[in-house]
Design an enzyme around this catalytic site. Structure first.
Site, PDB file in Angstrom:
ATOM      1  N   CYS A 333       0.782  -1.227   0.000  1.00  0.00           N
ATOM      2  CA  CYS A 333       0.000   0.000   0.000  1.00  0.00           C
ATOM      3  C   CYS A 333       0.822   1.290   0.000  1.00  0.00           C
ATOM      4  O   CYS A 333       0.536   2.183  -0.812  1.00  0.00           O
ATOM      5  CB  CYS A 333      -1.048   0.010   1.107  1.00  0.00           C
ATOM      6  SG  CYS A 333      -0.712  -1.005   2.536  1.00  0.00           S
ATOM      7  N   ARG A 362       7.535 -10.977   4.912  1.00  0.00           N
ATOM      8  CA  ARG A 362       7.071 -10.817   6.289  1.00  0.00           C
ATOM      9  C   ARG A 362       7.787 -11.803   7.176  1.00  0.00           C
ATOM     10  O   ARG A 362       7.926 -12.972   6.822  1.00  0.00           O
ATOM     11  CB  ARG A 362       5.558 -11.064   6.387  1.00  0.00           C
ATOM     12  CG  ARG A 362       4.756 -10.068   5.583  1.00  0.00           C
ATOM     13  CD  ARG A 362       3.270 -10.286   5.753  1.00  0.00           C
ATOM     14  NE  ARG A 362       2.549  -9.350   4.913  1.00  0.00           N
ATOM     15  CZ  ARG A 362       1.222  -9.349   4.757  1.00  0.00           C
ATOM     16  NH1 ARG A 362       0.495 -10.251   5.404  1.00  0.00           N
ATOM     17  NH2 ARG A 362       0.647  -8.473   3.983  1.00  0.00           N
ATOM     18  N   GLN A 380       1.542 -10.923  -3.618  1.00  0.00           N
ATOM     19  CA  GLN A 380       0.119 -10.639  -3.473  1.00  0.00           C
ATOM     20  C   GLN A 380      -0.427 -10.110  -4.786  1.00  0.00           C
ATOM     21  O   GLN A 380       0.215  -9.283  -5.423  1.00  0.00           O
ATOM     22  CB  GLN A 380      -0.091  -9.578  -2.392  1.00  0.00           C
ATOM     23  CG  GLN A 380       0.279 -10.070  -1.011  1.00  0.00           C
ATOM     24  CD  GLN A 380      -0.055  -9.029   0.046  1.00  0.00           C
ATOM     25  OE1 GLN A 380       0.426  -7.905  -0.005  1.00  0.00           O
ATOM     26  NE2 GLN A 380      -0.888  -9.396   1.002  1.00  0.00           N
ATOM     27  N   ASP A 382      -2.297  -7.817  -5.434  1.00  0.00           N
ATOM     28  CA  ASP A 382      -2.837  -6.685  -4.712  1.00  0.00           C
ATOM     29  C   ASP A 382      -3.511  -5.670  -5.621  1.00  0.00           C
ATOM     30  O   ASP A 382      -3.250  -5.636  -6.831  1.00  0.00           O
ATOM     31  CB  ASP A 382      -1.673  -5.986  -3.988  1.00  0.00           C
ATOM     32  CG  ASP A 382      -2.093  -5.471  -2.630  1.00  0.00           C
ATOM     33  OD1 ASP A 382      -3.304  -5.361  -2.395  1.00  0.00           O
ATOM     34  OD2 ASP A 382      -1.198  -5.183  -1.822  1.00  0.00           O
ATOM     35  N   HIS A 384      -5.252  -1.461  -5.032  1.00  0.00           N
ATOM     36  CA  HIS A 384      -5.768  -0.414  -4.156  1.00  0.00           C
ATOM     37  C   HIS A 384      -6.723   0.427  -4.954  1.00  0.00           C
ATOM     38  O   HIS A 384      -6.431   0.789  -6.084  1.00  0.00           O
ATOM     39  CB  HIS A 384      -4.608   0.405  -3.575  1.00  0.00           C
ATOM     40  CG  HIS A 384      -3.733  -0.430  -2.703  1.00  0.00           C
ATOM     41  ND1 HIS A 384      -2.639  -1.105  -3.195  1.00  0.00           N
ATOM     42  CD2 HIS A 384      -3.846  -0.769  -1.393  1.00  0.00           C
ATOM     43  CE1 HIS A 384      -2.102  -1.807  -2.214  1.00  0.00           C
ATOM     44  NE2 HIS A 384      -2.810  -1.623  -1.123  1.00  0.00           N
ATOM     45  N   LYS A 464     -11.822  -5.864   7.662  1.00  0.00           N
ATOM     46  CA  LYS A 464     -11.716  -6.544   6.375  1.00  0.00           C
ATOM     47  C   LYS A 464     -12.709  -7.681   6.218  1.00  0.00           C
ATOM     48  O   LYS A 464     -13.175  -8.263   7.193  1.00  0.00           O
ATOM     49  CB  LYS A 464     -10.297  -7.073   6.193  1.00  0.00           C
ATOM     50  CG  LYS A 464      -9.792  -7.934   7.331  1.00  0.00           C
ATOM     51  CD  LYS A 464      -8.336  -8.339   7.107  1.00  0.00           C
ATOM     52  CE  LYS A 464      -7.938  -9.406   8.104  1.00  0.00           C
ATOM     53  NZ  LYS A 464      -6.677 -10.057   7.809  1.00  0.00           N
ATOM     54  N   HIS A 510      -8.197  -1.786   0.075  1.00  0.00           N
ATOM     55  CA  HIS A 510      -7.099  -2.710  -0.231  1.00  0.00           C
ATOM     56  C   HIS A 510      -7.771  -4.028  -0.546  1.00  0.00           C
ATOM     57  O   HIS A 510      -8.717  -4.419   0.133  1.00  0.00           O
ATOM     58  CB  HIS A 510      -6.195  -2.943   0.981  1.00  0.00           C
ATOM     59  CG  HIS A 510      -5.704  -1.702   1.648  1.00  0.00           C
ATOM     60  ND1 HIS A 510      -4.373  -1.415   1.759  1.00  0.00           N
ATOM     61  CD2 HIS A 510      -6.355  -0.681   2.263  1.00  0.00           C
ATOM     62  CE1 HIS A 510      -4.218  -0.279   2.424  1.00  0.00           C
ATOM     63  NE2 HIS A 510      -5.405   0.187   2.738  1.00  0.00           N
TER      64      HIS A 510
END
Length: 636
Positions: A333, A362, A380, A382, A384, A464, A510
RNA sequence: GCUGGGGUAGCUCAACGGCAGAGCAGCUGACUUGUAAUCAGCAGGUUGUGGGUUCAAAUCCCAUCCCCAGCUCCA
């Protein structure tokens, strides 16, 4: 008289004070033998329960989920009794039924060994043979406290003290053993036929790592030996689907000691990976997403600003570069936000949907690493979404639609949904969180899909919606997620220029659909047991010449398929066809094309499908068209 | 990270104080093969790593790394 109504609508009168067991005596032989508990006016109760005046009753057996839970719960009590007989100093914690069995937590001075399990199992068999009646009795809070305090059962006393004031406190007795328990239970220990203790593991009291670690014994039970055997066999079968095993056998990926939790993708695994990515790109382009790529490493300042430094430090990796502190991104993000900020945005542009196949790292605890399911570096899928408040709901609904399309339609997965709310360690004030939660909840309610609320499990910047998939052993893994974020836009002062020419705060969503490519590939592998749909199969067709003199023709056929975009391989080794077929089958290659003298003279190929078997000879063009059509349709 | 179990050839496993072995895979050769394993030979190891005990350690002890199950945590 008591009026009893049965599930089929039939009614019968019984004398006052009749028990469920007495009613059962008037019913069929088979049900009498199999009934474990009764549903009395909607509540599951012991067979010994005395029925009220007018009552709807249904008898539950092992075939019913609730009946099964009671059966396993009673099994857990027998386990506890056996442990108390062998280890009188053991203190009891809790012992519920779980999806495929039961467990019981004990506080013991020394952990149980696998040999201890055998002894305990033998003692359980004795208790079952004794066929002790299991009886319920109710008592006051003071009596219950006195009883368990005298017995030294500290955990039970703690549980009693925390029961709400209005609750009825009950115990169940079987022989010398008494346990605090709401019930219900089967009538006697003899009802439990086949029990097996499976494993011991540490488990924190109340699931809190600050508490004492107890010893948890897992087991399962069935009303028939054969059902238990079947269950154990199924577990063995499930292990064959394990993606870690298939990952090695199919040469898809590996994890090495040199990098725990840092997976290597092999050429065949990369084919799968790339197919998923190109499918994802196609679907997202269609839905108005752009795609970006942001750096893996960025200055620590950025992460301090985003709140990751305060709330996520433990999970991050850091580096010093030219004496400046940097962090490796655990999320995409902040990078995406920097790109949004590179210029002003008009309300006309919104919603802006920016996707990124982002490689994040991570620091997960070493004990949780698990093949590709749980790793320390993953990609990911991902995105946004920057939008106005009034666009939030529609955007969330659109994401839910993508997830449904991917999971159910394209891959044929069953999934479940959870709503995770504000965690203890959160940024932003209460009002903002309520707004964000309401947005997610409203969208979910509008779809009508059932969901569970997961209190306190949200991200530190927002609540979420989580989408969960199952692995080969039925364990669920969070894959997709949608997070509503009103916090980052504040932190980074994200705005758009409205119709009025003024700056307006925006909302950020997200979201990931696969979740991580790694985890999704793991789920995919286990779901298909390695026999991937043709469009994903690393090798889609293998051409098998019978002898050396057929190799040239086989090579021609291989080329022919490759030109049509089929991933085809030639197996020109000097081996018998049956040997080559076996290998192709083991590798789960969807199509095997056998060519020999007959095929050359007739200009055909003999096709074998990995599941359907021998499909007979056909012209190369026919099988090519079939494979190409299957790929195009992404048939599962 | 915590609790328990485990690491022996590329893989699956045996040997459990006394010479480190088998099957599959690999390599070489023979066989020229028709829908799930052709035959023979060869090669393959600092027993996860480091230390200790012992005349002798894969085996016993300590430390450490990794893996498995579970807990906690998460995509």
């Amino acid at each position: 008289m008591a009026l009893v109504v049965f599930p089929d609508g039939s009614r019968r009168d019984f004398p006052d004070g009749v028990s469920a067991a007495a009613v059962l005596k008037e019913l069929g032989q088979r049900l009498q033998k199999e009934a474990l508990v009764a549903r009395v006016n909607g509540r599951v109760a012991d067979l010994a329960t005395v029925l009220p005046q007018e009552v709807e009753i249904e008898f539950l057996t092992f075939a019913d989920e609730e009946g099964r839970d009671v059966y396993r719960h009673s099994s857990a009590h027998i386990l506890a009794q056996a442990v108390k007989r062998l280890y009188p100093q053991a203190k009891l914690a809790i012992g519920p039924a779980i999806s495929d069995g039961f467990y019981y937590d004990f506080d013991v001075p020394a952990p149980f060994t696998p040999e201890d399990l055998n002894r305990i199992e033998a003692e359980m068999a004795r208790i079952i043979k004794e066929d002790l009646p299991i009886t319920r009795f109710e008592l006051s809070r003071e009596e219950a406290r006195a009883l368990f305090e005298a017995a030294g059962e500290d955990y039970k006393v703690e549980i009693i003290d925390e029961l709400p004031p209005e609750s009825v406190i009950s115990c169940y007795r079987q022989g010398e053993f008494i346990d605090l328990c709401a019930g219900p239970h089967v009538p006697s220990t003899g009802c439990i036929k086949a029990v097996k203790l499976l494993s011991v593991a540490g488990a924190y009291w109340r699931g809190d790592e600050r508490n004492k670690m107890l010893q948890r014994i897992y087991g399962t039970s069935f009303p028939k030996r054969s059902l238990l055997e079947e269950h154990l066999h199924r577990l063995e079968e499930a292990k064959r689907r394990d993606h870690r095993r298939l990952g090695a056998e199919l040469d898809l990926f590996s994890v090495r000691e040199e990098g725990p939790g840092l997976p290597f993708f092999h050429p065949k695994g990369v084919v799968l990976y790339n197919e998923l990515v190109s499918f994802w790109r196609e679907e997202h382009r269609r839905r108005g997403y752009q795609e970006i790529k942001t750096p893996i490493l960025l200055r620590r300042e950025l992460w301090e600003r985003s709140g990751h430094w305060d709330h996520y430090k433990e999970n991050m990796y850091f580096a010093m570069i030219d004496e400046q502190p940097y962090a490796i991104k655990p999320m995409n993000c902040p990078g995406c936000i920097l790109l949004y900020q590179r210029r002003l945005h008009s309300y006309r542009e919104l919603p802006i949907r920016i996707g990124e196949m982002g490689l994040v790292h991570r620091h997960e605890l070493s004990g949780v690493l698990h093949g590709l399911m749980r790793v320390r570096s993953f990609t990911q899928d991902d995105a946004h979404i920057f939008c106005r408040r009034d666009q939030v709901k529609a955007e969330i609904l659109a994401i839910i639609e993508i997830v449904e399309y991917f999971y159910r339609t394209v891959f044929g997965f069953d999934y479940h949904v959870e709503l995770s709310t504000k965690p203890e360690e959160a940024m932003g004030d209460e009002a903002i969180w309520e707004l964000a939660e309401a947005a997610l909840r409203e969208a979910l309610d509008e779809t009508g899909m059932p969901y569970r609320v997961n209190v306190g499990e949200g991200a530190f910047y927002g609540p979420k919606i989580d989408f969960h998939l199952r692995d080969c052993l039925g364990r669920t893994w969070q894959c997709g997620t949608i997070q509503a974020d009103f916090v980052m836009p504040e932190k980074f002062d994200l705005f758009y220029i409205g119709e009025d020419g003024q700056r307006h705060r925006l909302v950020m969503l997200h979201r990931v659909v696969f979740g991580s490519l790694e985890r999704f590939i793991a789920i995919l592998t286990e779901h298909f047991a390695g026999a991937f749909p043709v469009w994903l199969a690393p090798v889609q067709a293998r051409v098998l010449p019978i002898t050396e003199r057929h190799t040239a023709y086989a090579a021609e056929v291989t080329c022919f398929l490759e030109e049509a975009g089929v991933r085809a391989e030639l197996d020109a080794r000097n081996e018998k066809v049956s040997y080559k077929i076996r290998e192709a089958q083991v590798q789960k290659v969807p199509y095997m094309l056998v060519v020999g003298d007959r095929e050359i003279s007739e200009h055909t190929v003999s096709v074998r499908h990995r599941a359907e078997g021998d499909l007979g000879p056909m012209p190369p063009g026919v099988i090519r068209d079939r494979i190409v059509a299957e790929i195009k349709a992404r048939r599962i």
